[in-house]
Design an enzyme around this catalytic site. Structure first.
Site, PDB file in Angstrom:
ATOM      1  N   GLN A  57       0.856  -1.188   0.000  1.00 48.45           N
ATOM      2  CA  GLN A  57       0.000   0.000   0.000  1.00 48.45           C
ATOM      3  C   GLN A  57       0.893   1.240   0.000  1.00 48.45           C
ATOM      4  O   GLN A  57       1.595   1.474   0.987  1.00 48.45           O
ATOM      5  CB  GLN A  57      -0.853  -0.060   1.273  1.00 48.45           C
ATOM      6  CG  GLN A  57      -1.717   1.127   1.541  1.00 48.45           C
ATOM      7  CD  GLN A  57      -2.167   1.139   3.003  1.00 48.45           C
ATOM      8  OE1 GLN A  57      -1.545   0.519   3.849  1.00 48.45           O
ATOM      9  NE2 GLN A  57      -3.238   1.848   3.289  1.00 48.45           N
ATOM     10  N   GLY A  58       0.868   2.006  -1.074  1.00 39.82           N
ATOM     11  CA  GLY A  58       1.738   3.193  -1.182  1.00 39.82           C
ATOM     12  C   GLY A  58       0.985   4.467  -0.858  1.00 39.82           C
ATOM     13  O   GLY A  58       0.591   5.211  -1.763  1.00 39.82           O
ATOM     14  N   TYR A  59       0.759   4.718   0.420  1.00 43.21           N
ATOM     15  CA  TYR A  59       0.034   5.913   0.851  1.00 43.21           C
ATOM     16  C   TYR A  59       1.020   6.943   1.429  1.00 43.21           C
ATOM     17  O   TYR A  59       1.217   8.009   0.879  1.00 43.21           O
ATOM     18  CB  TYR A  59      -0.998   5.556   1.937  1.00 43.21           C
ATOM     19  CG  TYR A  59      -2.338   5.056   1.436  1.00 43.21           C
ATOM     20  CD1 TYR A  59      -2.452   4.396   0.221  1.00 43.21           C
ATOM     21  CD2 TYR A  59      -3.491   5.228   2.193  1.00 43.21           C
ATOM     22  CE1 TYR A  59      -3.688   3.935  -0.225  1.00 43.21           C
ATOM     23  CE2 TYR A  59      -4.730   4.775   1.754  1.00 43.21           C
ATOM     24  CZ  TYR A  59      -4.830   4.130   0.544  1.00 43.21           C
ATOM     25  OH  TYR A  59      -6.049   3.689   0.120  1.00 43.21           O
ATOM     26  N   SER A  60       1.641   6.620   2.592  1.00 49.34           N
ATOM     27  CA  SER A  60       2.432   7.605   3.352  1.00 49.34           C
ATOM     28  C   SER A  60       3.644   8.113   2.572  1.00 49.34           C
ATOM     29  O   SER A  60       4.278   7.375   1.817  1.00 49.34           O
ATOM     30  CB  SER A  60       2.940   6.983   4.648  1.00 49.34           C
ATOM     31  OG  SER A  60       1.883   6.403   5.342  1.00 49.34           O
ATOM     32  N   SER A  72       4.774  -1.303   4.020  1.00 51.52           N
ATOM     33  CA  SER A  72       4.892  -2.692   4.502  1.00 51.52           C
ATOM     34  C   SER A  72       4.892  -3.647   3.312  1.00 51.52           C
ATOM     35  O   SER A  72       4.126  -3.456   2.363  1.00 51.52           O
ATOM     36  CB  SER A  72       3.710  -3.056   5.400  1.00 51.52           C
ATOM     37  OG  SER A  72       3.589  -2.134   6.447  1.00 51.52           O
ATOM     38  N   GLU A 103      -8.753  -1.597   5.929  1.00 57.26           N
ATOM     39  CA  GLU A 103      -7.543  -1.779   6.737  1.00 57.26           C
ATOM     40  C   GLU A 103      -7.881  -1.696   8.228  1.00 57.26           C
ATOM     41  O   GLU A 103      -7.486  -2.539   9.024  1.00 57.26           O
ATOM     42  CB  GLU A 103      -6.503  -0.708   6.377  1.00 57.26           C
ATOM     43  CG  GLU A 103      -5.250  -0.824   7.245  1.00 57.26           C
ATOM     44  CD  GLU A 103      -4.125   0.117   6.829  1.00 57.26           C
ATOM     45  OE1 GLU A 103      -4.381   1.090   6.109  1.00 57.26           O
ATOM     46  OE2 GLU A 103      -2.977  -0.145   7.247  1.00 57.26           O
ATOM     47  N   GLU A 155      -4.614   9.243  17.743  1.00 55.63           N
ATOM     48  CA  GLU A 155      -5.168  10.609  17.800  1.00 55.63           C
ATOM     49  C   GLU A 155      -6.106  10.849  16.611  1.00 55.63           C
ATOM     50  O   GLU A 155      -7.193  11.415  16.763  1.00 55.63           O
ATOM     51  CB  GLU A 155      -4.039  11.662  17.788  1.00 55.63           C
ATOM     52  CG  GLU A 155      -3.193  11.713  19.046  1.00 55.63           C
ATOM     53  CD  GLU A 155      -2.154  10.592  19.117  1.00 55.63           C
ATOM     54  OE1 GLU A 155      -1.904   9.938  18.074  1.00 55.63           O
ATOM     55  OE2 GLU A 155      -1.612  10.357  20.209  1.00 55.63           O
TER      56      GLU A 155
HETATM   57  C1  LIG Z   1       3.684  -0.886  11.486  1.00 54.21           C
HETATM   58  C2  LIG Z   1       3.373   0.186  10.457  1.00 54.21           C
HETATM   59  C3  LIG Z   1       3.068  -0.185   9.156  1.00 54.21           C
HETATM   60  C4  LIG Z   1       2.786   0.798   8.200  1.00 54.21           C
HETATM   61  N1  LIG Z   1       2.516   0.383   6.920  1.00 54.21           N
HETATM   62  C5  LIG Z   1       2.254   1.314   5.974  1.00 54.21           C
HETATM   63  C6  LIG Z   1       2.013   0.923   4.611  1.00 54.21           C
HETATM   64  O1  LIG Z   1       2.046  -0.267   4.277  1.00 54.21           O
HETATM   65  N2  LIG Z   1       1.765   1.878   3.709  1.00 54.21           N
HETATM   66  C7  LIG Z   1       1.711   3.208   4.031  1.00 54.21           C
HETATM   67  O2  LIG Z   1       1.443   4.016   3.154  1.00 54.21           O
HETATM   68  N3  LIG Z   1       1.981   3.622   5.301  1.00 54.21           N
HETATM   69  C8  LIG Z   1       2.243   2.710   6.276  1.00 54.21           C
HETATM   70  N4  LIG Z   1       2.513   3.109   7.563  1.00 54.21           N
HETATM   71  C9  LIG Z   1       2.572   4.544   7.866  1.00 54.21           C
HETATM   72  C10 LIG Z   1       1.416   5.060   8.690  1.00 54.21           C
HETATM   73  O3  LIG Z   1       0.220   5.063   7.945  1.00 54.21           O
HETATM   74  C11 LIG Z   1       1.801   6.461   9.186  1.00 54.21           C
HETATM   75  O4  LIG Z   1       2.917   6.311  10.043  1.00 54.21           O
HETATM   76  C12 LIG Z   1       0.675   7.124   9.927  1.00 54.21           C
HETATM   77  O5  LIG Z   1      -0.359   7.474   9.055  1.00 54.21           O
HETATM   78  C13 LIG Z   1       1.153   8.405  10.686  1.00 54.21           C
HETATM   79  O6  LIG Z   1       1.815   9.262   9.830  1.00 54.21           O
HETATM   80  P1  LIG Z   1       3.261   9.853  10.217  1.00 54.21           P
HETATM   81  O7  LIG Z   1       4.137   8.714  10.600  1.00 54.21           O
HETATM   82  O8  LIG Z   1       3.683  10.732   9.096  1.00 54.21           O
HETATM   83  O9  LIG Z   1       3.021  10.727  11.526  1.00 54.21           O
HETATM   84  P2  LIG Z   1       2.437  12.206  11.599  1.00 54.21           P
HETATM   85  O10 LIG Z   1       1.199  12.301  10.777  1.00 54.21           O
HETATM   86  O11 LIG Z   1       3.525  13.160  11.308  1.00 54.21           O
HETATM   87  O12 LIG Z   1       2.008  12.311  13.120  1.00 54.21           O
HETATM   88  C14 LIG Z   1       2.924  12.573  14.169  1.00 54.21           C
HETATM   89  C15 LIG Z   1       2.138  12.695  15.475  1.00 54.21           C
HETATM   90  O13 LIG Z   1       1.215  13.810  15.417  1.00 54.21           O
HETATM   91  C16 LIG Z   1      -0.119  13.394  15.677  1.00 54.21           C
HETATM   92  N5  LIG Z   1      -1.070  14.147  14.823  1.00 54.21           N
HETATM   93  C17 LIG Z   1      -0.931  14.409  13.499  1.00 54.21           C
HETATM   94  N6  LIG Z   1      -2.013  15.090  13.052  1.00 54.21           N
HETATM   95  C18 LIG Z   1      -2.865  15.244  14.109  1.00 54.21           C
HETATM   96  C19 LIG Z   1      -4.160  15.865  14.268  1.00 54.21           C
HETATM   97  N7  LIG Z   1      -4.786  16.444  13.258  1.00 54.21           N
HETATM   98  N8  LIG Z   1      -4.721  15.815  15.506  1.00 54.21           N
HETATM   99  C20 LIG Z   1      -4.092  15.210  16.558  1.00 54.21           C
HETATM  100  N9  LIG Z   1      -2.856  14.634  16.448  1.00 54.21           N
HETATM  101  C21 LIG Z   1      -2.255  14.643  15.252  1.00 54.21           C
HETATM  102  C22 LIG Z   1      -0.135  11.915  15.312  1.00 54.21           C
HETATM  103  O14 LIG Z   1      -1.155  11.213  15.988  1.00 54.21           O
HETATM  104  C23 LIG Z   1       1.264  11.470  15.758  1.00 54.21           C
HETATM  105  O15 LIG Z   1       1.279  11.213  17.143  1.00 54.21           O
HETATM  106  C24 LIG Z   1       2.814   2.166   8.543  1.00 54.21           C
HETATM  107  C25 LIG Z   1       3.141   2.533   9.848  1.00 54.21           C
HETATM  108  C26 LIG Z   1       3.421   1.573  10.797  1.00 54.21           C
HETATM  109  C27 LIG Z   1       3.762   1.996  12.189  1.00 54.21           C
END
Ligand SMILES: Cc1cc2nc3c(=O)[nH]c(=O)nc-3n(C[C@H](O)[C@H](O)[C@H](O)COP(=O)(O)OP(=O)(O)OC[C@H]3O[C@@H](n4cnc5c(N)ncnc54)[C@H](O)[C@@H]3O)c2cc1C
Length: 397
Positions: free
Chosen positions: A130-133, A165, A248, A378
């Site tokens: 899944q290519g989202y982040s 992942s 998901e 959150e």
């Molecule tokens: C085990 C694992 C597997 C993953 N697999 C994939 C995958 O296959 N494909 C993919 O695309 N991504 C994947 N991810 C990524 C995951 O989707 C992101 O890590 C997640 O969406 C959070 O984004 P970020 O890491 O950029 O954190 P950020 O968005 O930068 O957040 C940082 C902190 O700020 C808080 N925050 C941010 N915005 C708000 C708000 N509006 N209100 C309150 N708090 C807020 C968050 O809760 C967090 O604590 C995976 C992550 C993990 C841990």
């Protein structure tokens, strides 16, 4: 509500149990559950397990029969989850394909896409990611910058994904791209079914705190896709994005059955560990904590059943999946934190040195990711507030 199982459902359970006894990898039921360290062997082992599941008709029981599933009832799905967790079955390498991409394609994909991909997902011929982040788009997913530009009959894709992942094992990616810059960032997004095995795609593994390399950075340098690879409409990919995310979150919520097993393991642990010649479970503070875990995990389980019933009625998961995911991931983290802490200073020992079983330390380290992947706690609280409780929108978005 009546949660007991009928005779027919118990027969279904027995059929699955017998199949698992006959088909799980050798030594698995006796506790020999080490997975190969070598990446290729690991991949081969998991692909082989998915092939075995498929051949037995157990790879995707909830799918409609016309796609190779079993049209499983709600109760059969519950039994399936319980039995897989009971034997601590190997992970499903094509988890993204089976539980996220295929159900989304069944819901939104073209007939050609269904024809092309669904069976390959089922039999494990193609593994998906899944290519989202992206580095600057996680919770704020609509901020993605990876671009797709039309040139002749091709779309040329450039950008970077992160935390992908299974990216290193994947044949295809459910990829979010920006195809135009509109006033609202949720517009102008397009989803592609990208071929990962092409020169324009490079994956680099990220080492996690437990030493494993399960997710990746993915670099897209002039990667190519075609119109036939688009899911939904050009620039209208946000609802496609959300449809997959709901699948998901519901999938992660289903780990409530894993939690049920883990709770039982924790009870056993507190009976095994002794302080002052007394099993820990005799300590009133420990007993109180156990009751606390039990009540909260039962609450999550009942809430999960409630949501599953609604999903079956509606035909697709709703925002309630966010509640399941929030409760299960937070409780899992708390449970393993407690399990490690009751081991005292020896709780820091890990792998072969672990006091009881590295299962506790491994899962403790993994549990943090559960509260982040698929939407952080959150963000899920925001979703619950806005979409279920009808509270005003988060001003930050
Ligand atoms: C085990 C694992 C597997 C993953 N697999 C994939 C995958 O296959 N494909 C993919 O695309 N991504 C994947 N991810 C990524 C995951 O989707 C992101 O890590 C997640 O969406 C959070 O984004 P970020 O890491 O950029 O954190 P950020 O968005 O930068 O957040 C940082 C902190 O700020 C808080 N925050 C941010 N915005 C708000 C708000 N509006 N209100 C309150 N708090 C807020 C968050 O809760 C967090 O604590 C995976 C992550 C993990 C841990």
């Amino acid at each position: 509500m009546d949660f007991s199982f009928t005779k027919k459902e118990e027969q279904f359970r027995q059929e699955l149990r017998t199949w698992l006894e006959e088909n799980l990898p050798e030594g698995w039921l006796a506790g020999n559950r080490e997975l190969p360290e070598d990446e290729e062997e690991y991949s081969a082992f998991l692909r082989n397990w998915q092939k075995t599941l498929h051949e037995g008709g157990w790879a995707a029981i909830a799918w409609p029969k016309k796609y190779g599933g079993r049209d499983a009832t709600l109760m059969e799905e519950i039994i399936y989850q319980q039995e897989m967790v009971r034997v601590k079955a190997p992970p499903l390498v094509n988890y993204v394909g089976i539980h996220m991409v295929a159900p989304t394609l069944m819901q939104i994909g073209t007939e050609e896409q269904k024809e092309e991909y669904i069976n390959k997902i089922l039999i494990g011929e193609e593994v998906w990611c899944q290519g989202y982040s992206e580095p600057n788009a996680g919770s704020d997913l609509a901020a993605i910058q990876t671009s797709a530009v039309k040139e002749g009959d091709k779309w040329i894709i450039n950008g970077q994904k992160v935390w992908t992942s299974f990216g290193h094992l994947a044949d295809r990616c459910f990829l979010l791209t920006r195809t135009s810059h509109k006033e609202k960032k949720h517009q102008g997004i397009t989803v592609f079914l990208l071929d990962m095995k092409q020169p324009g795609v490079e994956t680099l593994p990220i080492v996690q705190m437990d030493g494993k390399k399960e997710f990746n950075e993915v670099y897209l340098n002039d990667a190519v896709a075609y119109d036939a690879d688009i899911v939904g409409e050009v620039d209208e990919g946000w609802k496609v994005t959300m449809a997959l995310l709901m699948h998901e979150r519901t999938g992660i919520g289903a780990q409530v059955f894993t939690l049920e097993q883990q709770f039982e393991d924790l009870v056993k642990l507190t009976k095994e560990l002794h302080v002052n010649d007394q099993p820990l479970i005799k300590d009133p503070f420990v007993r109180q904590k156990m009751v606390d875990f039990y009540t909260r995990f039962r609450g999550s389980l009942l809430n999960y059943y409630r949501h599953l019933t609604k999903t079956l009625k509606d035909g697709h998961p709703g925002a309630e999946g966010s509640m399941d995911k929030l409760m299960v991931s937070e409780l899992t983290k708390e449970l393993f934190d407690y399990a490690v802490s009751v081991q005292g200073h020896q709780g820091v020992l890990w792998k072969k040195d672990a006091l009881v079983d590295s299962y506790w330390q491994d899962n403790f380290l993994q549990s943090f990711g559960m509260t982040i992947g698929g939407g952080t706690s959150e963000i899920l609280r925001n979703t619950i507030a806005e979409r279920i409780l009808g509270l005003p929108k988060d001003l930050g978005r």
